[in-house]
Design a protein around this motif. Structure first.
Motif, mmCIF file in Angstrom:
data_model
loop_
_atom_site.group_PDB
_atom_site.id
_atom_site.type_symbol
_atom_site.label_atom_id
_atom_site.label_comp_id
_atom_site.label_asym_id
_atom_site.label_seq_id
_atom_site.Cartn_x
_atom_site.Cartn_y
_atom_site.Cartn_z
ATOM 1 N N LEU A 214 -16.480 -29.560 -44.986
ATOM 2 C CA LEU A 214 -17.788 -30.899 -43.887
ATOM 3 C C LEU A 214 -17.868 -30.024 -42.491
ATOM 4 N N HIS A 215 -16.573 -30.415 -41.875
ATOM 5 C CA HIS A 215 -16.602 -29.345 -40.286
ATOM 6 C C HIS A 215 -17.616 -28.486 -40.118
ATOM 7 N N GLU A 216 -17.957 -27.105 -41.257
ATOM 8 C CA GLU A 216 -18.351 -26.480 -41.005
ATOM 9 C C GLU A 216 -20.261 -26.780 -40.845
ATOM 10 N N LEU A 217 -20.686 -28.178 -41.911
ATOM 11 C CA LEU A 217 -21.854 -27.925 -41.972
ATOM 12 C C LEU A 217 -21.952 -29.401 -41.140
ATOM 13 N N GLY A 218 -21.613 -29.807 -40.371
ATOM 14 C CA GLY A 218 -22.238 -30.341 -38.733
ATOM 15 C C GLY A 218 -21.346 -31.591 -38.740
ATOM 16 N N ASP A 246 -2.441 -32.400 -38.728
ATOM 17 C CA ASP A 246 -2.136 -30.536 -38.513
ATOM 18 C C ASP A 246 -3.581 -30.579 -37.675
ATOM 19 N N TRP A 247 -4.521 -30.486 -38.761
ATOM 20 C CA TRP A 247 -6.092 -30.082 -38.749
ATOM 21 C C TRP A 247 -6.515 -30.732 -38.178
ATOM 22 N N MET A 248 -6.088 -31.746 -37.822
ATOM 23 C CA MET A 248 -6.946 -33.114 -36.790
ATOM 24 C C MET A 248 -7.030 -32.342 -35.575
ATOM 25 N N ASP A 249 -5.852 -32.247 -35.407
ATOM 26 C CA ASP A 249 -5.074 -31.954 -34.005
ATOM 27 C C ASP A 249 -5.855 -29.894 -33.583
ATOM 28 N N SER A 250 -5.918 -29.656 -34.881
ATOM 29 C CA SER A 250 -6.452 -28.116 -34.728
ATOM 30 C C SER A 250 -8.008 -28.244 -34.455
ATOM 31 N N HIS A 251 -8.429 -29.033 -34.367
ATOM 32 C CA HIS A 251 -10.101 -29.139 -34.743
ATOM 33 C C HIS A 251 -10.235 -30.364 -33.423
ATOM 34 N N GLY A 252 -9.753 -30.777 -33.364
ATOM 35 C CA GLY A 252 -9.482 -31.505 -32.212
ATOM 36 C C GLY A 252 -10.695 -33.018 -32.427
ATOM 37 N N ASP A 253 -9.756 -34.192 -33.912
ATOM 38 C CA ASP A 253 -10.350 -34.993 -34.150
ATOM 39 C C ASP A 253 -11.452 -35.275 -34.643
ATOM 40 N N PRO A 254 -12.249 -34.591 -34.970
ATOM 41 C CA PRO A 254 -13.739 -34.738 -35.390
ATOM 42 C C PRO A 254 -14.000 -35.663 -36.292
ATOM 43 N N PHE A 255 -12.414 -36.339 -37.057
ATOM 44 C CA PHE A 255 -13.289 -37.279 -38.042
ATOM 45 C C PHE A 255 -12.282 -38.832 -38.067
ATOM 46 N N ALA A 256 -12.838 -39.484 -38.566
ATOM 47 C CA ALA A 256 -11.854 -40.901 -38.289
ATOM 48 C C ALA A 256 -12.244 -41.352 -40.085
ATOM 49 N N LEU A 257 -10.223 -41.584 -40.183
ATOM 50 C CA LEU A 257 -10.591 -41.800 -41.794
ATOM 51 C C LEU A 257 -10.442 -43.101 -42.022
ATOM 52 N N PHE A 258 -10.513 -43.451 -42.611
ATOM 53 C CA PHE A 258 -10.667 -44.523 -44.174
ATOM 54 C C PHE A 258 -10.353 -44.877 -45.188
ATOM 55 N N LYS A 433 -8.623 -43.074 -30.569
ATOM 56 C CA LYS A 433 -9.645 -42.932 -30.321
ATOM 57 C C LYS A 433 -10.546 -41.911 -30.751
ATOM 58 N N GLY A 434 -10.441 -41.096 -31.290
ATOM 59 C CA GLY A 434 -11.795 -40.398 -32.389
ATOM 60 C C GLY A 434 -12.468 -39.495 -31.359
ATOM 61 N N ARG A 435 -13.309 -38.935 -32.452
ATOM 62 C CA ARG A 435 -14.683 -37.862 -31.237
ATOM 63 C C ARG A 435 -15.811 -39.734 -31.151
ATOM 64 N N ARG A 436 -15.985 -39.575 -30.495
ATOM 65 C CA ARG A 436 -18.083 -40.626 -30.247
ATOM 66 C C ARG A 436 -19.131 -39.636 -30.280
ATOM 67 N N THR A 437 -19.418 -40.304 -31.273
ATOM 68 C CA THR A 437 -20.961 -39.622 -31.844
ATOM 69 C C THR A 437 -22.255 -39.992 -31.026
ATOM 70 N N ILE A 438 -23.509 -39.338 -30.828
ATOM 71 C CA ILE A 438 -24.769 -40.292 -30.155
ATOM 72 C C ILE A 438 -25.047 -41.409 -30.771
#
Length: 502
Positions: A214-218, A246-258, A433-438
């Motif tokens: 998912l991360h690779e697909l942007g 650990d994955w979230m830490d190393s990738h800069g929190d790209p996802f918010a999970l539910f 906080k996660g990462r805000r998107t446009i």
């Protein structure tokens, strides 16, 4: 019918959802999205198909099916839930007219339903154990009318879904599945009939590879762990969650999970802490009713043996919003059930409360019991918020329906909704906080304009945001999200015949 070739062109078709409380149709435009998430089942089946087969996905919830799509295809794979049956029936008829063979699977095939009767090939059960035979027989030009799975899928053998086929920017979240099955035995639930009572899980490595893909697909934003009970196997979950953190830490929190989980998650402080560390920020919980007798009769003992209000609060204080599922229509419902549901939901501070009428789904213990009692009226529509009963209740039917409408009108009165949201934010512990998107920022601007200027409930809206800004500023983003979700519920409640009062 077209002559079959070894290199088939497969059209993956996903039927349209009607307008329901679950569709979020009136909230998604704020985000610039068209649907909540792509069809995980079809994308997973696609990953099992031969690499030399060509494939396309057409999800009718985000795009139109064109004649040239049908002209391109040799065979169409369709998957549906009960609520999608009208659209499914139309798609099968259209494929037949175009000379395209159809293969239908998904939850709907577990019931004898007219919607898929015109299909050429019907798949019942988990597709992973069937797809090999299906592929060989389709390539040979044969293919049986009916395929049935004889066992449970080994989840360790399931590949990552073909997400690249989806128009990802048109969805508000991406789906990931970790497990299937639930250890509990609720009478009204069809999950244990479809997937069994022993949770089967993927490995942590599989889940991380799916996150990587998912991360690779942007993709950046929400990821829905679609398990029907994410905490069904606590030992496995506790091994997975630190890997996700650990994955979230190393990738800069790209996802918010539910996700979805049973209420007993609140009894395990270690589990709650691990979920928050892995960036889970909300969870859907089947609370159903404040009436313990109803839980006991339905076999939902995990809800009998806990303080429901206390459990909800512990989850909230750990930083996760609780979305609640509630049911009216149990045989044990007392006359005052409507007032009790409203009072419970208000005290629990659950803004997003999916209150539905009890429905007897095919092949559940509830269906079998009510059939034996001569109380089944019709096939379920798959939408328990449609204000239509498919069985004869113990309570007078008109009283039940009128009470249901009054509950919805009360819960989704804008003033009452925003008060629950305010109370939730006051309880909610520190959230990731996660990462805000446009799309998040655009949604905020659209909300300010559409809800803050043009809506009939704008005063309640600004009071809510103003209170948030001065008292719980750290949750301002969530406050706007809740306001947007509320807009969807306000519209649908009004259309049920009860105008929410401003």
């Amino acid at each position: 019918m077209r002559e079959s070739v070894a290199k088939l062109k497969v059209l993956l078709l996903y039927p349209k959802f009607p307008e329901t409380f679950w569709s979020f149709r009136h909230a998604l435009p704020f985000l610039g999205k068209r649907s909540a998430y792509p069809p995980l089942g079809l994308l997973t089946v696609s990953a099992f198909l031969p690499p030399h087969w060509e494939r396309r996905l057409v999800d009718l919830n985000v795009e139109e099916l064109r004649d040239k799509d049908l002209a391109w295809a040799d065979v169409a794979f369709l998957s549906a839930m009960l609520v999608q049956s009208p659209s499914l029936s139309d798609l099968i008829a259209r494929c037949r007219t175009s000379g395209v063979r159809t293969v239908v699977g998904g939850p709907i095939t577990s019931a004898a339903h007219d919607a898929y009767r015109g299909a050429d090939h019907i798949v019942q059960g988990e597709a992973e154990g069937i797809v090999g035979d299906l592929v060989r027989e389709l390539e040979s030009g044969r293919g049986r009318p009916f395929y049935s799975s004889t066992g449970w899928t080994d989840m360790a053998r399931v590949p990552p879904p073909d997400w690249h086929l989806a128009r990802m920017r048109r969805y508000s979240a991406m789906p990931v599945q970790y497990s299937r099955g639930c250890p509990f035995s609720c009478e009204f639930c069809d999950i244990i009939e479809l997937f069994g009572r022993t949770p089967r899980t993927k490995t942590a490595g599989q889940v991380l590879r799916e996150f990587d893909r998912l991360h690779e697909l942007g993709w950046r934003g929400s990821v829905f762990i679609v398990d029907d009970n994410f905490v069904g196997n606590k030992k496995a979950i506790k091994a997975l969650l630190p890997r996700l953190a650990d994955w979230m830490d190393s990738h800069g929190d790209p996802f918010a999970l539910f996700t979805q989980a049973s209420i007993n998650m609140a009894d395990d402080e270690e589990l709650l802490a691990l979920m928050r560390a892995a960036r889970f920020n909300k969870v859907f919980v089947g609370i159903e009713t404040p009436v313990k007798e109803s839980h006991r009769a339905a076999g939902k003992y995990q809800n009998v043996n806990t303080d429901l209000l206390g459990s909800v609060r512990r989850i909230q204080e750990c930083g996760m919003e609780v979305m609640g599922g509630f049911i009216l229509g149990f045989d044990q419902d007392p006359p005052e059930i409507f007032e009790r549901q409203i009072a419970f939901i208000k005290e629990a501070a659950i803004p997003i409360s999916m209150v539905g009428l009890l429905t007897a789904l095919p092949n559940t213990r509830l269906w079998r019991r009510l059939s034996g009692e001569g109380r089944i009226l019709r096939q379920s529509l798959g939408d328990n918020t449609a204000a239509l009963l498919n069985f004869i209740p113990r309570m007078d039917a008109e009283t039940l329906l009128a009470g249901y409408r009054e509950v919805m009108a009360s819960l989704y009165n804008p003033k009452e909704y925003f008060e629950r949201a305010r109370l939730l934010l006051s309880r909610l512990g520190p959230s990731s906080k996660g990462r805000r998107t446009i799309s998040d920022y655009l949604a905020m601007v659209r909300s300010f304009v559409r809800q803050g200027i043009f809506s009939g409930y704008r005063m309640a809206y600004w009071r809510f945001l103003g209170t948030t800004l001065f008292r719980t500023r750290r949750h301002l983003g969530l406050a706007v999200t809740l306001a947007i979700m509320g807009h969807h519920f306000f519209i649908l409640t009004r259309r049920m015949g009860q105008e929410p009062r401003d």
